[in-house]
Motif scaffolding. Structure first.
Motif, PDB file in Angstrom:
ATOM      1  N   VAL A  27      18.636  49.601  46.891  1.00  0.00           N
ATOM      2  CA  VAL A  27      20.042  49.661  47.305  1.00  0.00           C
ATOM      3  C   VAL A  27      20.571  48.276  47.660  1.00  0.00           C
ATOM      4  N   TRP A  28      19.697  47.375  48.161  1.00  0.00           N
ATOM      5  CA  TRP A  28      20.216  46.047  48.460  1.00  0.00           C
ATOM      6  C   TRP A  28      20.219  45.126  47.241  1.00  0.00           C
TER       7      TRP A  28
ATOM      8  N   LEU B 120      21.405  46.250  44.525  1.00  0.00           N
ATOM      9  CA  LEU B 120      22.758  46.622  44.082  1.00  0.00           C
ATOM     10  C   LEU B 120      23.801  46.039  45.032  1.00  0.00           C
ATOM     11  N   GLY B 121      23.577  46.176  46.351  1.00  0.00           N
ATOM     12  CA  GLY B 121      24.534  45.663  47.325  1.00  0.00           C
ATOM     13  C   GLY B 121      24.678  44.156  47.249  1.00  0.00           C
TER      14      GLY B 121
ATOM     15  N   ASN C  33      26.813  43.303  44.407  1.00  0.00           N
ATOM     16  CA  ASN C  33      28.224  43.621  44.694  1.00  0.00           C
ATOM     17  C   ASN C  33      28.950  42.428  45.305  1.00  0.00           C
TER      18      ASN C  33
ATOM     19  N   ALA D 228      28.910  52.691  52.777  1.00  0.00           N
ATOM     20  CA  ALA D 228      28.468  52.258  51.449  1.00  0.00           C
ATOM     21  C   ALA D 228      29.386  52.794  50.360  1.00  0.00           C
TER      22      ALA D 228
ATOM     23  N   SER E 267      31.927  50.544  47.896  1.00  0.00           N
ATOM     24  CA  SER E 267      31.751  50.622  46.446  1.00  0.00           C
ATOM     25  C   SER E 267      33.035  51.014  45.733  1.00  0.00           C
TER      26      SER E 267
ATOM     27  N   SER F  59      16.721  41.272  45.935  1.00  0.00           N
ATOM     28  CA  SER F  59      18.122  40.982  45.652  1.00  0.00           C
ATOM     29  C   SER F  59      18.271  39.554  45.134  1.00  0.00           C
TER      30      SER F  59
ATOM     31  N   THR G 173      27.186  48.216  39.305  1.00  0.00           N
ATOM     32  CA  THR G 173      26.426  48.142  40.566  1.00  0.00           C
ATOM     33  C   THR G 173      27.100  48.934  41.683  1.00  0.00           C
ATOM     34  N   SER G 174      28.428  48.999  41.666  1.00  0.00           N
ATOM     35  CA  SER G 174      29.147  49.745  42.707  1.00  0.00           C
ATOM     36  C   SER G 174      28.892  51.242  42.587  1.00  0.00           C
TER      37      SER G 174
ATOM     38  N   THR H 288      25.373  51.990  43.621  1.00  0.00           N
ATOM     39  CA  THR H 288      25.207  51.922  45.080  1.00  0.00           C
ATOM     40  C   THR H 288      25.559  53.251  45.734  1.00  0.00           C
TER      41      THR H 288
ATOM     42  N   SER I 176      22.712  55.361  47.752  1.00  0.00           N
ATOM     43  CA  SER I 176      22.956  55.537  49.186  1.00  0.00           C
ATOM     44  C   SER I 176      22.925  57.009  49.583  1.00  0.00           C
TER      45      SER I 176
END
Length: 508
Positions: A284-285, A287-288, A291, A348, A352, A415, A445-446, A449, A453
């Protein structure tokens, strides 16, 4: 659930059984203790992260303020330099977090700050693109201790309901550093360009060094580290004058139960790999972190340069992105701390959705100034994900200190590893002003996420349902005296498991 009203003042319990007469029990003011933690723990990590970003963003500001021409940098040389920094950041991430479990954080973080300060000073003497790449790599090795290492430390001092705000303040300090660096570069270029036969961008690195070194000294003297290992006996440390031993004991036991049988050895590998925490928080990070790509790759500054904006505008206008990041980060912390049914995944999803809108706006009309300014500033909300996801991982992994160190480091490490090639593939300087690939990548990626999440929350719910409520007693930390009913109730409340806290927040 029946809530137990917490008294304002809590009595500590004796730490060790003694053959001598027991000392008179002292009283600890919880609010004053929390205030001292904020002042001496949060102040140093925020100053460290602030100057970290001043140094880091300073390189990008120097690039658009004359360094590109003076070093004869071409095409994607900026992205290659950023990749060198990212590689060093990734290489140093996990070792730094594991070192913090062995070496007192006060010593290690102060040493790392001093080291990258010296390397920052070295930047003012560079004469080639290759030298910049080498110094940036080693800078990143030391700077990689800051972000995930601080979240590890914050999780050792603060309870779950205290973490979001402190994580937000910490994250915001870096964003303030980004804003400060831009304005400082403009002021330096105006007043110092040519002084001492040095270009303005070279003076930026000298001044960064002069700010960094005092912060490292401040940390060496006043930063207490973590309550489990404060190294307060050192003659250079003021910890023994700031916190009493009873306060440090209480700071440890006020947190939820933790498995004290785990150790930093080879057993940490199967412990980490067999749980979902490492796999999905790292994902998830990844992807974050991507972002954040429009902001972290200085695409707005490059766009302003491409559109022939003045030097001061190139440095000042991107500050609006960081300002939006600060506001959104603090608002998300307020939501997580003050709204009973709030959840990390709510924030999250909100972030996104906003970023999907940003990508669509830039892809639709990248040459329209109003559209680009609006989209870039809206993109600042992505910075709120830093505090939200790391506070989330801190809470979920609290039971196992070594796992928590690995998970937090891995989140940033993976990441960074992806960003090392992601920025070149989707956000290269040669792609200005349209960044078509970057827009499509941000949408992907959004959306991902949001999916990951929600799935993490699903797995967390299963884990909470299966978690047993057990009493936590560490013989090395405290001894419960008989007949202290009020203290027993306080002890039980302070050691509520994550499951109990979750139920309490769900049904106010």
């Amino acid at each position: 659930m029946v809530m137990i009203k917490t008294p304002e003042v809590v009595a500590t319990k004796q730490d060790v059984v003694s053959t001598q007469e027991p000392e008179e029990k002292k009283q600890i003011n919880k609010r004053f203790l929390l205030f001292k933690i904020d002042v001496f723990v949060l102040s140093f990590v925020c100053l460290q992260y602030w100057i970290n970003y001043v140094d880091r963003v300073g390189f990008n500001n120097a690039y658009v303020s004359g360094m590109k021409e003076d070093l004869n940098m071409k095409k994607d040389d900026l992205n290659v330099t950023l990749t060198c920094f990212t590689v060093g950041y990734v290489v140093g991430m996990l070792p730094n977090n594991l070192i913090l479990l062995v070496v007192p954080p006060r010593l290690w973080l102060s040493f790392c700050t001093f080291s990258w300060g010296l390397l920052t000073l070295g930047m003012f003497k560079i004469t080639s693109f290759e030298q910049a790449c080498a110094i940036r790599f080693f800078q990143a090795l030391f700077e990689s201790c800051t972000f995930s290492g601080t979240h590890l430390i914050l999780g050792s001092w603060y309870k779950e309901d205290e973490l979001p705000l402190r994580s937000a303040i910490f994250t915001s300090s870096g964003l303030i550093g980004s804003i400060f660096s831009g304005f400082m570069q403009v002021a330096i270029h105006t007043r110092l360009d040519g002084v001492g036969n040095l270009e303005g961008w070279r003076w930026l690195f000298i001044i960064d060094f002069c700010i960094t070194i005092p912060i490292s000294i401040y940390g060496l003297i006043f930063f207490p580290g973590v309550p489990d290992h404060t190294s307060s006996s050192s003659k250079f440390s003021m910890t023994r004058y700031i916190f009493t031993e009873q306060e440090l004991q209480y700071a440890r036991r006020r947190l939820p139960a933790r498995d004290e049988s785990t150790k930093l050895d080879w057993s940490v590998i199967p412990r980490v790999l067999k749980r979902w925490h490492w796999w999905f928080f790292s994902l998830v990070w990844v992807l974050g972190g991507e972002n954040l790509s429009f902001a972290s790759n200085s695409t707005f500054a490059l766009w302003l340069q491409n559109q022939n904006y003045s030097l001061s505008n190139r440095n000042n206008f991107p500050s609006g992105i960081y300002a939006v990041g600060i506001v959104s980060t603090l608002l998300s912390a307020f939501y997580m701390s003050c709204i009973p049914k709030s959840r990390h995944w709510h924030v999250a999803v909100f972030i996104s959705v906003i970023l999907c809108v940003v990508a669509i706006m830039i892809r639709a009309n990248p040459l329209n100034s109003a559209v680009m300014f609006t989209a870039q500033y809206l993109g600042g909300v992505a910075y709120a994900g830093q505090s939200v996801f790391f506070a989330w991982a801190n809470s979920v992994c609290h039971d196992d200190l070594q796992e928590r160190a690995v998970v937090l480091a891995s989140m940033n490490m993976f990441s960074g590893a992806v960003n090392a090639w992601w920025s070149i593939l989707f956000y290269a300087a040669s792609m200005v002003p349209r960044f078509e690939r970057g827009c499509y990548a941000l949408i992907a990626t959004s959306v991902s996420t949001i999916i990951v999440s929600i799935y993490i929350r699903y797995l967390q719910n299963i884990e909470l349902d299966n978690k047993k409520v057990t009493a936590y007693i560490d013989a090395n930390d405290m001894m419960v005296s008989e007949g202290e009913d009020e203290d027993e109730e306080e002890y039980e409340e302070d050691n509520m498991t994550l499951h109990e806290r979750d139920i309490e927040r769900s049904y106010p």
